[in-house]
Design an enzyme around this catalytic site. Structure first.
Site, PDB file in Angstrom:
ATOM      1  N   TRP A 102      52.703  81.620  38.614  1.00  0.00           N
ATOM      2  CA  TRP A 102      52.044  80.717  39.574  1.00  0.00           C
ATOM      3  C   TRP A 102      52.660  79.548  39.656  1.00  0.00           C
ATOM      4  O   TRP A 102      52.806  78.651  40.757  1.00  0.00           O
ATOM      5  CB  TRP A 102      50.435  80.826  39.432  1.00  0.00           C
ATOM      6  CG  TRP A 102      49.996  82.002  39.868  1.00  0.00           C
ATOM      7  CD1 TRP A 102      49.378  83.087  38.837  1.00  0.00           C
ATOM      8  CD2 TRP A 102      49.570  82.487  41.129  1.00  0.00           C
ATOM      9  NE1 TRP A 102      48.800  84.026  39.685  1.00  0.00           N
ATOM     10  CE2 TRP A 102      49.324  83.738  40.834  1.00  0.00           C
ATOM     11  CE3 TRP A 102      49.915  82.122  42.243  1.00  0.00           C
ATOM     12  CZ2 TRP A 102      48.942  84.779  42.238  1.00  0.00           C
ATOM     13  CZ3 TRP A 102      49.836  82.955  43.419  1.00  0.00           C
ATOM     14  CH2 TRP A 102      49.149  84.044  43.267  1.00  0.00           C
ATOM     15  N   ASP A 172      47.230  72.744  37.834  1.00  0.00           N
ATOM     16  CA  ASP A 172      46.560  73.861  38.561  1.00  0.00           C
ATOM     17  C   ASP A 172      45.644  74.908  37.619  1.00  0.00           C
ATOM     18  O   ASP A 172      46.171  75.424  36.565  1.00  0.00           O
ATOM     19  CB  ASP A 172      47.763  74.821  38.978  1.00  0.00           C
ATOM     20  CG  ASP A 172      47.193  76.099  39.637  1.00  0.00           C
ATOM     21  OD1 ASP A 172      46.055  76.197  39.861  1.00  0.00           O
ATOM     22  OD2 ASP A 172      48.015  76.739  40.190  1.00  0.00           O
ATOM     23  N   LYS A 196      37.872  82.452  41.086  1.00  0.00           N
ATOM     24  CA  LYS A 196      37.983  83.017  39.856  1.00  0.00           C
ATOM     25  C   LYS A 196      36.654  82.328  39.202  1.00  0.00           C
ATOM     26  O   LYS A 196      35.692  83.375  38.769  1.00  0.00           O
ATOM     27  CB  LYS A 196      39.236  82.443  39.070  1.00  0.00           C
ATOM     28  CG  LYS A 196      40.348  83.298  39.660  1.00  0.00           C
ATOM     29  CD  LYS A 196      41.404  82.319  39.818  1.00  0.00           C
ATOM     30  CE  LYS A 196      42.753  83.099  40.810  1.00  0.00           C
ATOM     31  NZ  LYS A 196      42.886  84.211  40.957  1.00  0.00           N
TER      32      LYS A 196
HETATM   33  N1  PMP Z   1      47.390  79.529  41.042  1.00  0.00           N
HETATM   34  C1  PMP Z   1      46.824  80.350  40.192  1.00  0.00           C
HETATM   35  C2  PMP Z   1      46.963  79.960  38.686  1.00  0.00           C
HETATM   36  C3  PMP Z   1      46.345  81.317  40.444  1.00  0.00           C
HETATM   37  O1  PMP Z   1      45.737  82.175  39.859  1.00  0.00           O
HETATM   38  C4  PMP Z   1      46.252  81.699  42.141  1.00  0.00           C
HETATM   39  C5  PMP Z   1      45.973  82.873  42.755  1.00  0.00           C
HETATM   40  N2  PMP Z   1      45.732  83.828  41.924  1.00  0.00           N
HETATM   41  C6  PMP Z   1      46.936  80.656  42.754  1.00  0.00           C
HETATM   42  C7  PMP Z   1      47.559  79.656  42.320  1.00  0.00           C
HETATM   43  C8  PMP Z   1      46.998  81.006  44.440  1.00  0.00           C
HETATM   44  O2  PMP Z   1      45.915  80.899  45.068  1.00  0.00           O
HETATM   45  P1  PMP Z   1      45.371  81.141  46.372  1.00  0.00           P
HETATM   46  O3  PMP Z   1      45.316  82.735  46.554  1.00  0.00           O
HETATM   47  O4  PMP Z   1      43.991  80.565  46.319  1.00  0.00           O
HETATM   48  O5  PMP Z   1      46.269  80.352  47.301  1.00  0.00           O
END
Ligand code: PMP
Length: 361
Positions: A102, A172, A196
Site C-alpha cells: 500500500w 495511511d 476495515k
Molecule cells: N491503504 C491501505 C493500508 C489499504 O489497506 C487499502 C485497501 N486495502 C488502501 C490503502 C486502498 O484503499 P481503497 O480501496 O479504499 O482505495
C-alpha cells in the site's frame, strides 16, 4: 441464521450490534417514516447523523480542535492522489517510506506531479521488516513525509510514530485507525478508508491539521480541494449517506465498548494468541515478519506445505471461519482481526489451527 467469524481484510466484519441496529432502523429511522438513506443529506435528520459521527470520532480519537475531520468518497486511494494536489507545490519534493504494497500504491498516485523521493524501502527485504529510522533518506525541503502505519497485505505495522522533525507526517491508517490510542497531534494528515476498522466501504475519513489547508497546493478542481470540502462540511456533492451513517453507528458502538484503550487491549490479546499458535507450531505454520513490527490487525501466515492450503480453507469454512485466503500478491493465509472481530472468533481460529495441525502434522 448463523453468522460465521469473518476474517476478511476489507470490506470486513462489522459489529453484529451495529448490523442489528441498522436493520431495526432500516424502514423507519427514528420515527420519521423513512430510512435515513432515503432522506436529503441536507435535512435535519442526516445533518444530525453527520454531526454526531464527527463528534463521536473526535471523542474516540481525542482529535484536537486544530484538526479538521472530513468524510469523503473515493476511498483511501483517492486520498493518496489528493495529497500532493492539496499540500505540495508543483515539482516540490515529497518523501515516501514504503513498507509494503500500500505504500507503493500511495507512491504511484503522486509520481506524475511531484518529485517523489523514496526515503526508505522495505521491498528488497520482501517487506518483512521496517527499515531502521536512521537509514531513511529524508529530503530537507519535503512538503510532507508519507508512511503506511499498517500494511494490510504484508502484515507489517509501525509500533510507534516515526519522528520526521518539522515536516508534516502523513499516515495511511486505513487498516489500523482506532485500534489503539494515537497522538493525533504528531501528524499533519491521517487518512483511512472505512472498510476495515470504521465501518462499510464507500466513505473515508481524512483528518487534517488546519494550518496545512492554507497551502496553495496545485491547480485542481473544487471537488479535489480539501479546503472546499471543509467549507462545504463534506457535502460539496451528495455524500455517501448510508456509509457515513453506518460508520457513525460503529463509532457509537466503540465508545460504548470502552473506546480505543479497550480495543487496544483486546487487539493485543487477539494478535498475541494467533502469533503464539503460529510460532509454537514447530514450522507447520509460518509468519515471516520481524517480531517487533508484526501487525496486530492483519496476520498473514503460510502452511509448511502449499498442498494443505485448500483443505485448510475448506475445513475452516466448515468450522464457520471464513475469508482466510491470503492476498494474491503473497499467497498463503491471512487473518484480519480488526476491532469488530470478537475475541471468541480468534479463539475459534486458534483452536481450529491447532486441531488442523494435529490432523495433518
Ligand atoms: N491503504 C491501505 C493500508 C489499504 O489497506 C487499502 C485497501 N486495502 C488502501 C490503502 C486502498 O484503499 P481503497 O480501496 O479504499 O482505495
Amino acid at each position: 441464521m448463523s453468522r460465521a467469524f469473518n476474517f476478511s481484510a476489507g470490506p470486513a466484519t462489522l459489529p453484529e450490534a451495529v448490523l442489528r441496529q441498522a436493520q431495526a432502523e432500516m424502514l423507519d429511522w427514528h420515527g420519521v417514516g423513512a430510512s435515513i438513506v432515503e432522506l436529503s443529506h441536507r435535512g435535519p435528520e442526516f445533518m444530525q447523523v453527520a454531526a454526531e459521527a464527527e463528534a463521536d470520532l473526535r471523542a474516540l480519537m481525542s482529535i484536537p480542535d486544530d484538526y479538521a475531520v472530513l468524510f469523503l468518497q473515493g476511498g483511501a486511494t483517492t486520498a493518496q492522489a489528493l495529497l500532493p494536489l492539496n499540500f505540495a507545490a508543483p515539482g516540490q519534493a515529497v518523501d515516501y517510506v514504503v513498507t509494503g504494497h500500500w505504500g507503493k500504491t500511495a507512491l504511484k498516485q503522486v509520481k506524475h506531479c511531484v518529485a517523489a523521493n523514496v526515503a526508505a524501502n522495505g521491498e528488497p527485504g520482501g517487506y518483512r521488516d521496517i527499515p531502521a529510522r536512521d537509514t531513511w533518506q529524508l529530503s530537507s525541503d519535503a512538503a510532507y513525509v508519507h508512511y503506511t502505519a499498517n500494511e494490510t497485505i504484508h502484515g507489517v505495522e509501525f509500533r510507534d510514530i516515526p519522528d520526521v522533525g518539522d515536516v508534516p507526517l502523513v499516515g495511511d491508517f486505513s487498516s489500523s485507525i482506532v485500534s489503539e490510542p494515537l497522538d493525533v497531534s504528531k501528524f499533519g494528515v491521517i487518512y483511512a478508508g472505512a472498510q476495515k476498522n470504521l465501518g462499510p466501504v464507500g466513505v473515508s475519513v481524512v483528518i487534517v491539521r488546519r494550518d496545512l489547508l492554507e497551502r496553495a497546493g496545485q491547480p485542481r478542481a473544487e471537488i479535489l480541494d480539501y479546503r472546499a470540502h471543509l467549507k462545504g462540511e463534506s457535502m460539496l456533492n451528495t455524500p455517501p449517506t448510508w456509509n457515513w451513517y453506518l460508520a457513525g453507528l460503529v463509532f457509537k458502538w466503540m465508545l460504548a465498548e470502552g473506546g480505543v484503550t479497550e480495543f487496544a487491549a483486546r487487539n493485543a490479546r487477539k494478535s498475541a494468541l494467533l502469533y503464539g499458535v503460529i510460532d509454537q507450531s514447530g514450522g507447520f505454520y509460518r509468519n515471516e515478519v520481524a517480531a517487533a513490527v508484526r501487525s496486530r490487525m492483519n496476520v498473514p501466515f503460510f502452511l509448511h506445505d502449499e498442498a494443505l492450503d485448500k483443505p485448510f480453507l475448506a475445513q475452516a469454512q466448515e468450522a464457520g471461519l471464513i475469508s482466510l485466503k491470503g492476498h494474491r500478491a503473497l499467497g498463503g493465509m491471512r487473518a484480519s482481526i480488526y476491532n469488530a472481530m470478537p475475541e471468541e472468533g480468534v479463539q475459534a481460529l486458534a483452536t481450529f489451527m491447532r486441531d488442523f495441525q494435529q490432523r495433518h502434522g
